[in-house]
Design an enzyme around this catalytic site. Structure first.
Site, PDB file in Angstrom:
ATOM      1  N   GLU A  62       0.846  -1.204   0.000  1.00  0.00           N
ATOM      2  CA  GLU A  62       0.000   0.000   0.000  1.00  0.00           C
ATOM      3  C   GLU A  62       0.879   1.251   0.000  1.00  0.00           C
ATOM      4  O   GLU A  62       1.903   1.267   0.698  1.00  0.00           O
ATOM      5  CB  GLU A  62      -0.823   0.042   1.293  1.00  0.00           C
ATOM      6  CG  GLU A  62      -2.212  -0.505   1.196  1.00  0.00           C
ATOM      7  CD  GLU A  62      -2.913  -0.453   2.558  1.00  0.00           C
ATOM      8  OE1 GLU A  62      -2.241  -0.387   3.600  1.00  0.00           O
ATOM      9  OE2 GLU A  62      -4.140  -0.486   2.566  1.00  0.00           O
ATOM     10  N   ARG A  96      -4.248  -4.726  -0.281  1.00  0.00           N
ATOM     11  CA  ARG A  96      -5.586  -4.148  -0.396  1.00  0.00           C
ATOM     12  C   ARG A  96      -5.908  -3.763  -1.848  1.00  0.00           C
ATOM     13  O   ARG A  96      -5.260  -4.186  -2.786  1.00  0.00           O
ATOM     14  CB  ARG A  96      -5.782  -2.946   0.544  1.00  0.00           C
ATOM     15  CG  ARG A  96      -5.774  -3.335   2.021  1.00  0.00           C
ATOM     16  CD  ARG A  96      -6.755  -2.496   2.826  1.00  0.00           C
ATOM     17  NE  ARG A  96      -6.774  -2.869   4.219  1.00  0.00           N
ATOM     18  CZ  ARG A  96      -6.090  -2.249   5.182  1.00  0.00           C
ATOM     19  NH1 ARG A  96      -5.340  -1.201   4.880  1.00  0.00           N
ATOM     20  NH2 ARG A  96      -6.178  -2.657   6.416  1.00  0.00           N
TER      21      ARG A  96
END
Ligand SMILES: Nc1ncnc2c1ncn2[C@@H]1O[C@H](COP(=O)(O)OP(=O)(O)O)[C@@H](O)[C@H]1O
Ligand SMILES: Nc1ccn([C@H]2C[C@H](O)[C@@H](COP(=O)(O)O)O2)c(=O)n1
Length: 284
Positions: free
Chosen positions: A104, A157
């Site tokens: 991320e 994610r």
């Protein structure tokens, strides 16, 4: 009112940034629209005619896709609560050849031109939630659209959990004004309708909120010192509704659940045991 207008301008700037980077100009920004779609400069972004993979729900006909992206490469998103062990999992798989790992872009969320929207969001979510989530959406879209360099991409994610978990949590807990939620939802719907964002497998690191709370304290990220256990419980519940009960938001891909409350050594063993299932996403 002024705040809402500012957010709309910020969102426009963000999308202009994405499309400038990929040299694509959708109709919003003045591209010529023909019956066959949008006319794009050579070597930039194209509309694909069709893409359908067994085992996934997405059919991406007519969506924008970056030129040079190998659509045969598998995309695996590692999902889980804050401090559940996603980065640690990615670090482990990064040692495997032919797997490209994208973490991320938290460093960007902590520093955009000298500002820290992550810290601001935790200090005052009502005011800064939309600012952080707009930037999260932009930076994750950028990650999804990066040209792939390996047959397998594992990323931390996704634009989907950003919306279905974090934006949803801010709104449901009363910490995001309805107008901010509406604007973010409109952007999310536009992006996912018009841009090809393929995901082939979701790996859910399933932890208890208590475990995450302990790991969060151990990690000691300055901005996160204010996070109470209740916040992790809300995020946990939203993940469970989405990925286990499958009752809240649409799934972009099949889900592989890995229990992740164990110590590091047992977790590495779990990853090894699940390696074939994870990498099978490459053959879908
Ligand atoms: N299985 C584990 N047992 C104990 N600590 C762990 C385990 N996995 C990760 N950690 C530690 O917990 C913290 C959060 O892990 P991290 O991988 O950064 O989580 P995430 O990326 O999901 O936020 C880090 O300090 C990491 O070293
Ligand atoms: N859409 C998102 C995604 C992440 N965050 C926050 C949560 C954490 O404080 C931090 C990084 O998450 P981690 O990788 O440690 O699970 O970013 C958010 O607020 N909204």
């Amino acid at each position: 009112m002024l705040v809402a207008a500012g957010h709309v301008r910020l969102l426009f700037r963000c999308v202009r940034h994405v499309f400038a980077k990929y040299a694509v100009a959708p109709s919003l920004f003045g591209a010529v629209r023909h019956n066959r779609g949008i006319e794009l400069p050579a070597g930039s972004v194209r509309r694909i005619q069709s893409r359908a993979r067994s085992g996934t729900q997405h059919f991406t006909t007519g969506k924008l896709v970056r030129n040079g992206v190998d659509n045969k490469a598998a995309v695996i998103c590692i999902e889980g609560n804050i401090a559940s062990g996603k980065t640690t999992c990615l670090e482990y798989f990064s040692k495997t050849s032919n797997i490209e790992v994208l973490t991320e872009p938290v460093s960007k969320w902590r520093n955009v031109r000298g500002h820290n929207p992550l810290a601001l969001m935790y200090q005052d979510p009502e005011r800064w939630g939309i600012t952080l989530q707009t930037y999260v959406q932009l930076t994750l879209l950028d990650r999804h659209m990066l040209a792939r360099s390996s047959p397998v991409r594992m990323m931390e994610r996704s634009i989907f959990s950003a919306k279905y978990i974090f934006v949803e949590n801010l709104f449901k807990s009363g910490k995001m004004p309805e107008v901010d939620y509406a604007v973010l939802s409109e952007w999310f719907d536009w992006l996912t309708t018009n841009i090809s964002i393929p995901v082939d497998l979701i790996v859910y690191l399933q932890t208890s909120p208590q475990t995450c709370h302990e790991r969060l304290e151990q990690r000691c990220r300055e901005e996160e010192k204010v996070i109470p256990l209740e916040y992790l419980e809300s995020i946990h519940q939203l993940y469970e509704d989405w990925l286990i009960k499958q009752s809240s938001s649409p799934l972009p891909a099949p889900v592989l659940v890995i229990p992740a409350d164990y110590d590091l050594q047992k977790m590495l063993h779990q990853y090894e045991e699940n390696r074939d299932k994870i990498l099978a996403a490459n053959n879908l």
